[in-house]
Design an enzyme around this catalytic site. Structure first.
Site, PDB file in Angstrom:
ATOM      1  N   HIS A 121       4.423   6.257 -11.545  1.00  0.00           N
ATOM      2  CA  HIS A 121       5.747   5.936 -12.086  1.00  0.00           C
ATOM      3  C   HIS A 121       5.727   5.680 -13.594  1.00  0.00           C
ATOM      4  O   HIS A 121       6.770   5.687 -14.247  1.00  0.00           O
ATOM      5  CB  HIS A 121       6.383   4.753 -11.335  1.00  0.00           C
ATOM      6  CG  HIS A 121       5.802   3.404 -11.662  1.00  0.00           C
ATOM      7  ND1 HIS A 121       4.909   2.747 -10.848  1.00  0.00           N
ATOM      8  CD2 HIS A 121       6.007   2.574 -12.715  1.00  0.00           C
ATOM      9  CE1 HIS A 121       4.606   1.572 -11.372  1.00  0.00           C
ATOM     10  NE2 HIS A 121       5.260   1.449 -12.514  1.00  0.00           N
ATOM     11  N   ASP A 127       1.290   6.293  -5.649  1.00  0.00           N
ATOM     12  CA  ASP A 127       1.747   5.907  -6.986  1.00  0.00           C
ATOM     13  C   ASP A 127       0.592   5.873  -7.987  1.00  0.00           C
ATOM     14  O   ASP A 127       0.474   4.951  -8.787  1.00  0.00           O
ATOM     15  CB  ASP A 127       2.464   4.555  -6.967  1.00  0.00           C
ATOM     16  CG  ASP A 127       3.248   4.306  -8.255  1.00  0.00           C
ATOM     17  OD1 ASP A 127       3.578   5.294  -8.943  1.00  0.00           O
ATOM     18  OD2 ASP A 127       3.522   3.136  -8.591  1.00  0.00           O
ATOM     19  N   GLY A 187       5.115  -3.424 -17.906  1.00  0.00           N
ATOM     20  CA  GLY A 187       4.136  -2.998 -18.899  1.00  0.00           C
ATOM     21  C   GLY A 187       2.717  -3.141 -18.391  1.00  0.00           C
ATOM     22  O   GLY A 187       1.789  -2.503 -18.891  1.00  0.00           O
ATOM     23  N   ASN A 188       2.517  -4.004 -17.368  1.00  0.00           N
ATOM     24  CA  ASN A 188       1.208  -4.135 -16.731  1.00  0.00           C
ATOM     25  C   ASN A 188       0.922  -2.990 -15.764  1.00  0.00           C
ATOM     26  O   ASN A 188      -0.230  -2.783 -15.356  1.00  0.00           O
ATOM     27  CB  ASN A 188       1.109  -5.446 -15.947  1.00  0.00           C
ATOM     28  CG  ASN A 188       0.628  -6.616 -16.781  1.00  0.00           C
ATOM     29  OD1 ASN A 188       1.385  -7.538 -17.065  1.00  0.00           O
ATOM     30  ND2 ASN A 188      -0.628  -6.570 -17.184  1.00  0.00           N
ATOM     31  N   SER A 189       1.957  -2.252 -15.364  1.00  0.00           N
ATOM     32  CA  SER A 189       1.777  -1.173 -14.400  1.00  0.00           C
ATOM     33  C   SER A 189       0.691  -0.202 -14.855  1.00  0.00           C
ATOM     34  O   SER A 189       0.722   0.290 -15.979  1.00  0.00           O
ATOM     35  CB  SER A 189       3.082  -0.402 -14.204  1.00  0.00           C
ATOM     36  OG  SER A 189       4.030  -1.170 -13.513  1.00  0.00           O
ATOM     37  N   LEU A 235      -4.013  11.476  10.998  1.00  0.00           N
ATOM     38  CA  LEU A 235      -4.315  11.269  12.409  1.00  0.00           C
ATOM     39  C   LEU A 235      -3.231  11.881  13.292  1.00  0.00           C
ATOM     40  O   LEU A 235      -3.491  12.309  14.414  1.00  0.00           O
ATOM     41  CB  LEU A 235      -4.454   9.775  12.680  1.00  0.00           C
ATOM     42  CG  LEU A 235      -5.194   9.319  13.927  1.00  0.00           C
ATOM     43  CD1 LEU A 235      -6.573   9.942  14.016  1.00  0.00           C
ATOM     44  CD2 LEU A 235      -5.303   7.787  13.934  1.00  0.00           C
ATOM     45  N   GLY A 236      -1.991  11.928  12.772  1.00  0.00           N
ATOM     46  CA  GLY A 236      -0.905  12.585  13.491  1.00  0.00           C
ATOM     47  C   GLY A 236      -0.336  11.773  14.632  1.00  0.00           C
ATOM     48  O   GLY A 236      -0.032  12.318  15.697  1.00  0.00           O
ATOM     49  N   VAL A 237      -0.184  10.455  14.419  1.00  0.00           N
ATOM     50  CA  VAL A 237       0.404   9.597  15.447  1.00  0.00           C
ATOM     51  C   VAL A 237       1.541   8.779  14.839  1.00  0.00           C
ATOM     52  O   VAL A 237       1.529   8.470  13.641  1.00  0.00           O
ATOM     53  CB  VAL A 237      -0.648   8.643  16.058  1.00  0.00           C
ATOM     54  CG1 VAL A 237      -1.666   9.418  16.862  1.00  0.00           C
ATOM     55  CG2 VAL A 237      -1.338   7.812  14.983  1.00  0.00           C
TER      56      VAL A 237
END
Length: 500
Positions: A134, A164, A242-244, A299-301
């Site tokens: 982001h 992200d 700003g810490n992101s 895993l498809g569950v």
């Protein structure tokens, strides 16, 4: 009253005053209920802690960790292109002498370049940087400032909206970098430091503890087929806008997380911040570095947390208080082939205990298509194990590669081909994207980073631009001519400008 009575009275008053004073001191040094402290008492308490009497417990050294990490945390400034407010210049308005809606010099209020500010962490001496998706999403130019004030322009190697995360690269060598630590070994209550650039305050260090692990706060929603992974480390180290993308490190100076979000009603720190664990970060960075795209093993569950509410809804009693309930199994999935069924409760992956959905998703997300995982589950009160071979979203085990776009330069202009997803979005057959622009004539004419050139008009007529190389070829053959550049911004707004 006699003198003797007067002195006895004074002596008695002094004794009573002494007793009251001692009682007051005794009361003040007793542990007080936190709710009884007023603002002045809190300020005094802080002042006491900052006095010479206060010492950091043995074994805790914030200074050493901060000195290791701070030089490797960078300031990230991303320019994002926006379209002008007026879609097209009107020839009739210009003919009758109406003002150019773009403003003086053709720059236009809509041509301003908004800037997204965040942080990043250098993870290799040759200039690879991890940050949040982001922070750089939609960026047409990314400026990197090091702690020593050196400046670079970064290239995006790859991004992963599902976690992200983004991987950047700058052209530099022998850089300070942060080594990866193991977030799995991080304990609740352990001291950590957050390093970043809150409110554009460069190289800010704050301290706190790990408050919780495997937190899901619902911040990543509806991204790429709902494959988002939220299994955050929660900390009370102060983190602000700003810490992101900045570093969360242990006291050994090892990276255990990338600061990403805060829980706040005001937009600023309110006691809770969240970081992507380093085990997941490292896997995503390795994928982006090697393949340009994240390799997701599935895993498809269909899954839900085991909880009293779910037990009541299904009208059944669970054999455990924590775990992941399988609500369904997709056809042609890893889970189906491994024999998992609706009603199973997954309690472990590869020998690690699984308490909730976030925990399970993170453990599986560390794997790639084709990897095998050991799944521990409960069925009909009996604990069993099975091996599952993970698949990708397409239902196979193929590795997906993404080629990094090649850029072309000409007199301060940098172009690249239009990406396939953008072609599809805007219904384009081709074009050239202005990636960077340091050409003053083009800036004055209204050219903006991110603008997609689809055709140009010169003395010889109109020329369709198929790709970046075609744009370079046209410019080299048309030097000195007045040309009209036509195209659109990423949001589909059409625009054109004239330039020599």
């Amino acid at each position: 009253m006699s003198k003797k009575q007067f002195f006895l009275g004074m002596l008695l008053a002094a004794l009573i005053g002494g007793v009251v004073a001692l009682a007051g001191v005794s009361f003040l040094i007793q542990p007080q209920n936190a709710g009884t402290f007023d603002e002045k008492q809190q300020a005094s308490f802080v002042n006491l802690l900052s006095g010479e009497e206060f010492t950091i417990p043995d074994g805790i050294n914030f200074v050493a960790s901060a000195q290791i990490v701070t030089p490797a945390v960078v300031h990230v400034n991303s320019q994002v292109a926006i379209a002008p407010r007026v879609q097209q210049r009107d020839p009739i308005q210009e003919f009758f002498g109406f003002p150019d809606p773009r403003g003086e010099g053709g720059q236009g209020r809509g041509g301003q370049m908004p800037v997204s500010s965040g942080s990043g962490v250098i993870i290799s001496p040759d200039g690879y940087i991890v940050t949040n998706n982001h922070v750089v999403e939609g960026a047409t130019k990314i400026d990197i400032s090091l702690e020593n004030n050196k400046r670079y322009v970064a290239t995006v190697i790859g991004t992963d909206p599902t976690t992200d995360l983004a991987l950047l690269k700058i052209d530099a060598t022998n850089l300070p970098f942060v080594r990866f630590g193991d977030s799995d070994d991080t304990k609740i209550g352990e001291w950590v430091l957050a390093v970043g650039n809150p409110f554009n305050l460069n190289s800010t260090v704050t301290a706190g503890i790990i408050s919780a692990k495997a937190r899901n706060i619902g911040i990543l929603k509806n991204v790429e087929n709902n494959l988002q992974i939220e299994s955050f480390l929660q900390t009370d180290a102060v983190v602000n806008p700003g810490n992101s993308g900045g570093a969360l490190v242990n006291l050994a100076g090892e990276l255990i997380g990338i600061n990403t979000a805060i829980a706040s009603n005001t937009g600023t720190f309110a006691g809770y911040s969240f970081a992507i664990p380093s085990t997941l970060v490292k896997k995503v960075m390795d994928d982006l570095m090697k393949h340009g795209a994240v390799q997701r093993g599935l895993l498809g569950v269909n899954i839900q947390n085991v909880s009293p509410e779910l037990s009541e809804y299904l009208n059944k009693t669970f054999p455990v208080e924590q775990g992941v309930y399988v609500g369904g199994v997709n056809d042609n999935s890893a889970g189906k082939e491994a024999g998992l069924k609706e009603g199973d409760i997954i309690i472990g992956i590869d020998g690690r205990k699984v308490n909730n959905v976030s925990n399970l998703q993170e453990l599986v997300a560390r794997k790639r298509p084709g990897d095998k995982v050991d799944v521990e589950y409960i069925r009909d009160g009996k604990t069993s194990n099975t091996k599952a071979t993970l698949k990708n979203f397409s239902g196979d085990t193929n590795i997906v590669k993404r080629e990094i776009p090649k850029t072309f330069t000409f007199e301060g202009l940098q172009f690249e081909d239009v990406k396939e997803d953008m072609k599809k979005k805007l219904d384009l057959s081709g074009g050239a994207v202005i990636k960077m622009n340091s050409n003053e004539a083009w800036k004055k004419a209204g050219a903006r980073n991110g603008f997609i050139i689809t055709s140009v008009i010169s003395d010889s007529g109109r020329t369709r631009i198929a790709n970046a190389q075609a744009m370079i070829d046209f410019l080299e053959s048309s030097q000195g001519e007045e040309i009209v550049v036509l195209g659109m911004f990423p949001d589909g707004t059409e625009y054109y400008f004239e330039v020599k």
